[in-house]
Design a protein around this motif. Sequence first.
Motif, PDB file in Angstrom:
ATOM      1  N   UNK A   1       0.791  -1.225   0.000  1.00 33.84           N
ATOM      2  CA  UNK A   1       0.000   0.000   0.000  1.00 33.84           C
ATOM      3  C   UNK A   1       0.827   1.280   0.000  1.00 33.84           C
ATOM      4  N   UNK A   2       2.129   1.181   0.180  1.00 34.49           N
ATOM      5  CA  UNK A   2       2.951   2.385   0.238  1.00 34.49           C
ATOM      6  C   UNK A   2       4.196   2.300  -0.647  1.00 34.49           C
ATOM      7  N   UNK A   3       5.019   1.280  -0.392  1.00 34.20           N
ATOM      8  CA  UNK A   3       6.326   1.224  -1.052  1.00 34.20           C
ATOM      9  C   UNK A   3       6.192   0.995  -2.554  1.00 34.20           C
ATOM     10  N   UNK A   4       5.202   0.237  -2.983  1.00 37.12           N
ATOM     11  CA  UNK A   4       5.034   0.017  -4.421  1.00 37.12           C
ATOM     12  C   UNK A   4       4.737   1.315  -5.161  1.00 37.12           C
ATOM     13  N   UNK A   5       4.096   2.268  -4.491  1.00 38.37           N
ATOM     14  CA  UNK A   5       3.869   3.569  -5.123  1.00 38.37           C
ATOM     15  C   UNK A   5       5.189   4.320  -5.300  1.00 38.37           C
ATOM     16  N   UNK A   6       6.116   4.120  -4.375  1.00 39.68           N
ATOM     17  CA  UNK A   6       7.455   4.694  -4.558  1.00 39.68           C
ATOM     18  C   UNK A   6       8.098   4.094  -5.801  1.00 39.68           C
ATOM     19  N   UNK A   7       7.963   2.781  -5.952  1.00 39.03           N
ATOM     20  CA  UNK A   7       8.500   2.129  -7.139  1.00 39.03           C
ATOM     21  C   UNK A   7       7.861   2.647  -8.412  1.00 39.03           C
ATOM     22  N   UNK A   8       6.535   2.867  -8.376  1.00 41.76           N
ATOM     23  CA  UNK A   8       5.848   3.380  -9.564  1.00 41.76           C
ATOM     24  C   UNK A   8       6.358   4.769  -9.932  1.00 41.76           C
ATOM     25  N   UNK A   9       6.589   5.624  -8.927  1.00 40.24           N
ATOM     26  CA  UNK A   9       7.126   6.961  -9.202  1.00 40.24           C
ATOM     27  C   UNK A   9       8.516   6.897  -9.794  1.00 40.24           C
ATOM     28  N   UNK A  10       9.347   6.000  -9.273  1.00 42.92           N
ATOM     29  CA  UNK A  10      10.706   5.850  -9.806  1.00 42.92           C
ATOM     30  C   UNK A  10      10.678   5.322 -11.235  1.00 42.92           C
ATOM     31  N   UNK A  11       9.781   4.364 -11.506  1.00 33.93           N
ATOM     32  CA  UNK A  11       9.655   3.819 -12.861  1.00 33.93           C
ATOM     33  C   UNK A  11       9.235   4.912 -13.841  1.00 33.93           C
ATOM     34  N   UNK A  12       8.254   5.728 -13.432  1.00 37.26           N
ATOM     35  CA  UNK A  12       7.761   6.779 -14.327  1.00 37.26           C
ATOM     36  C   UNK A  12       8.872   7.771 -14.671  1.00 37.26           C
ATOM     37  N   UNK A  13       9.578   8.277 -13.663  1.00 37.10           N
ATOM     38  CA  UNK A  13      10.620   9.271 -13.940  1.00 37.10           C
ATOM     39  C   UNK A  13      11.765   8.663 -14.744  1.00 37.10           C
TER      40      UNK A  13
ATOM     41  N   UNK B   1      15.746   2.468 -14.565  1.00 39.97           N
ATOM     42  CA  UNK B   1      14.448   1.841 -14.777  1.00 39.97           C
ATOM     43  C   UNK B   1      14.402   0.456 -14.139  1.00 39.97           C
ATOM     44  N   UNK B   2      15.477  -0.307 -14.260  1.00 38.41           N
ATOM     45  CA  UNK B   2      15.525  -1.640 -13.643  1.00 38.41           C
ATOM     46  C   UNK B   2      15.481  -1.530 -12.119  1.00 38.41           C
ATOM     47  N   UNK B   3      16.145  -0.513 -11.562  1.00 38.41           N
ATOM     48  CA  UNK B   3      16.110  -0.330 -10.108  1.00 38.41           C
ATOM     49  C   UNK B   3      14.695   0.014  -9.641  1.00 38.41           C
ATOM     50  N   UNK B   4      13.994   0.858 -10.399  1.00 34.60           N
ATOM     51  CA  UNK B   4      12.609   1.174 -10.052  1.00 34.60           C
ATOM     52  C   UNK B   4      11.722  -0.054 -10.093  1.00 34.60           C
ATOM     53  N   UNK B   5      11.931  -0.903 -11.109  1.00 37.41           N
ATOM     54  CA  UNK B   5      11.171  -2.147 -11.198  1.00 37.41           C
ATOM     55  C   UNK B   5      11.493  -3.049 -10.004  1.00 37.41           C
ATOM     56  N   UNK B   6      12.762  -3.046  -9.555  1.00 35.25           N
ATOM     57  CA  UNK B   6      13.147  -3.831  -8.389  1.00 35.25           C
ATOM     58  C   UNK B   6      12.431  -3.388  -7.125  1.00 35.25           C
TER      59      UNK B   6
END
Length: 650
Positions: free
Chosen positions: A258-270, A540-545
């Motif tokens: 509910x929280x950390x995956x949104x951080x990942x989504x933001x990193x993936x987008x940028x 991008x790979x780090x964001x996916x991780x």
Amino acid sequence: MSLPEPARELTIRGLILGALITVVFTASNTYLGLKIGLTFASSIPAAVISMAALRALGGGSILENNMVQSQASAAGTISTVFAVFPALLLIGHWDHFPFLETAGLTAAGGMAGVLFTIPLRRALVTESDLPYPEGVAAAEILRVGHEAGQNETARRGFWALMSGATVSAIFSFASGGLRLLTDGASATLTLGASVVKLSMGFSFALLGAGYLVGISGGLAMLLGYALSWLVAVPILTATLPNPEHLAPSAFATSVWVHNVRFIGAGAIALASFWTLGELAGPVLRGVKNAFQRSASLGSTDRDLSPRTILITGAALLICLAALLARFLFPFTAAVLIPALFGALFVAIFGFLTAATCGYMAGLVGSSSSPISGIVLIATVLVCSLLLLMENLGLLPAVFSADNHHLAIAFSIAILSAIVASAAISNDNLQDLKTGQLVGASPWRQEAVLLLGCCVGALVVPPVLNLLYQAYGFTGALPRPDMDPTHALAAPQPAIIAMISSGIFTQTLDWTMLSIGGGVGAVLIALNQWLKRKNLALPPLAAGIGIYLPPSVSTTLAIGAGLGWLLKKARGYNSDHSDEGTMIASGLIVGESLTGVALAALSGLTGNDNAISLGGAWLAPWDSVLGLVAFGGTCCWIFRRLSTSSAKTSD
């Protein structure tokens, strides 16, 4: 390197063989994509299987093999629609995957992608200096196999693929079917109020995927895991309340979901936007210069005729509009404007996507091309334009009812065709480069690519339904009695559902997304600094991780590390690098196909544990056995490749 002697190229047996390989790799890629959000390139394994099969049948030319791999590659690529369609289940619009809409949108979008790349072929392939790494590699494998009389090279590659597939299938059956082994292990530690969770998966498909991703991508995924589970989760579990008094492991998982995956989504987008921005200049200049050079080309290499392209393109636009209208018709009769908008958006944005993806694939390879950035841009554009049309009163009132539910679903339906088109555009120019190098006829290859899209589209709906009924998706289970821990993660559909719903309802968690954007900026800066030292850590790979489950990221990193160690081993050479690629591809195919078979068994019996022999009585030895099998397979791969390399060097 054209062949001087005439050779068979487009044959009935080649089309049948390509269709059979298509079924295998489309099903495998769909399963793998829903499990970890990644797929594997099918052209090289398809080429090796084709060489072995056609030799057994008698004859078989390099051109015929090229047609088979082109058809299989297109179909394997079109399975990328796994990234979109499950989002319709996640938002509750569908409860299964209807065959006509799913197959129709997939085929129409994919075939449009083929047509978009045809005018670009001379510009971006024939008269371009782009390297096309995977296209050149596939051509080299075909050439070497042909020059070796389709003998030792084809035989060694085929049995390497089969050995990897067999080992992986046995383990997958023992763990997923018989339940005698676990497919992962985890340990939860508490440090005061903080919770730290260490996880590792025993998936052979992930091991093979990590091998193919490479050390830079593997380390980036491992960094994403560390940022997620060793930094963000401990901090948030220490600061956020736990009103339901969940156990530490369950609380850590809840915080991540509910929280950390949104951080990942933001990193993936940028990271996606940054990568696209980096390549925007070269894309625009390269396409412009290539078209200018192509003006003086003759017609010695013939494409499908302009008349065929126009007629086929018009038919596809009509089909797209009809399919989108059918998607809306149960809810409103006013389907003309939204259906035309969707078809025109696919046509206009699809061609721009084809040029962009084609150039980026030629520049950095299909596997490294940031197609996820295209998908995110398309999501924002489609949803924003539909929201604008709502506000202008151009759409029926039903679109805005129930928190814009129909508008969200319709935007996802349009995205499915865009994703199919973008994925095919991203892959087809690599195939056309291979064809150019081996002397193939472009128009025949383009026809086969269109056929591959059709065959692959027919496979997608039943595979998606099988997997959904057997495993479910995280956030969407078909039956209440199903075990959510066995659900497929479906990371991309979850992101698309989250972003599209958030744009219409203004409920996006911008705090965590903004933090993710900041993390993405730091990852980009780190990668830029490493580039100065001839190193790389793809942001991008780090964001996916960060976004993927922890067992996925760690296992991918292990596979990448295994590949790196092998390349550093004494006497390791490119021939055995190809053999390693075939073993890794076999690991993916074996587990993927076993997963599909077990899904079919579960669907037929209505029981997830129809052949299970294990259970609580076997714990914790099932985890020990799983770890031993996984470690033993890693040692087998290393010993086989390093030993055979040493013999070759002697």
